[in-house]
Design an enzyme around this catalytic site. Sequence first.
Site, short mmCIF file in Angstrom:
data_model
loop_
_atom_site.label_atom_id
_atom_site.label_comp_id
_atom_site.label_asym_id
_atom_site.label_seq_id
_atom_site.Cartn_x
_atom_site.Cartn_y
_atom_site.Cartn_z
N GLU A 2 0.81 -1.22 0.00
CA GLU A 2 0.00 0.00 0.00
C GLU A 2 0.84 1.27 0.00
O GLU A 2 0.30 2.37 -0.18
CB GLU A 2 -0.94 -0.01 1.21
CG GLU A 2 -2.04 -1.06 1.07
CD GLU A 2 -2.96 -1.14 2.27
OE1 GLU A 2 -2.54 -0.69 3.37
OE2 GLU A 2 -4.07 -1.66 2.13
N GLU A 46 7.38 -21.70 8.48
CA GLU A 46 7.89 -20.76 9.48
C GLU A 46 8.94 -21.40 10.39
O GLU A 46 9.59 -20.72 11.15
CB GLU A 46 6.74 -20.22 10.33
CG GLU A 46 6.14 -21.21 11.30
CD GLU A 46 5.00 -20.61 12.10
OE1 GLU A 46 5.02 -20.78 13.33
OE2 GLU A 46 4.09 -20.00 11.51
#
Length: 330
Positions: free
Chosen positions: A102, A133
């Site tokens: 963004e 992860e």
Amino acid sequence: MADSSSINSGSPSFLVAPSRDRGYLLTEQVNPASQQLDQLSTDDLVGLFIEEDLRPQQAVSGARTALSQAVDAIAERLRGRGRLFYLGAGTSGRLGVLDAAECPPTFCSPPELVQGILAGGAPALLRSSEGLEDLESAAVTDLQQRDFGPEDCLVGIAAGGTTPYVRGGLGYARDLGALAIAMACVPTDQAPLPCSIDIRLLTGPELLTGSTRLKAGTATKMALNILSTGVMVKLGKVYGNRMVDVAASNSKLVDRSIRILRDLLGLEREAALRLLECAQGSVKRALCMGSCDLNAEEADALLTVHRADLRSALFSKGMTLPVQDSALPQ
């Protein structure tokens, strides 16, 4: 009873008992307020969520000092050749990717300036791949592929504070001499992370036990909003509260750009549109041209001298722009 070592020896790695019990982590504890969650009326369930969702704001408020330190430290690096990277897995990583994505449309920043790195890459945005992860080395590889260096900044995001992928990335960044910032939702003594700045967003146990996409995710999004926006303000991409580095690349942004020019220069709509066209869609260039009576090339030269900081550029010409509420008819 079977020997535990024989059980673990034939089990997948993620089934082997971790060295420390995760049950003590704040994000893994049971929330007493929601122990009857499945028996609540819909209205009571919604009300409980609304009440609990006040806690992320309190958590962010508690991290005010660390967030302030992070904004200043990141901005200092980005004024040079540094870049900002968010790194995480699962929800934490996706929120980092979202915030990075963004920045270009909001601040007209180059896509490489703020980057999000998610364990598992782009496919993990749409399909869960949380098993990735557990690999510390994967974070190092991902950072190296982006030429991460000592001048850069890394925000490692791990709600529970124990994600090996994030730990590996932060450790690598610190060893390089880069700025290493940790963001987690458990106290430091429960899950220390290798970092220079430690942001702890203590949202407490989730209503759905262990589901950190809830309050922890909300607080993380709030904190990332503050980090990226604060840094861009420090870099001169905002004048007052206007997005003056916005580029008019679609109809919505053209309308927003025209409103900014009308508010700050006092122009009628048609005059604002003509100025925006002369400035090739750049609001900052248009503001510099309109307030200082410059052409596009002269405005660019002035902004370059002042490192694209509009306020500083205008001040050098004895100019300021009135920052006021938008009261002109649209």
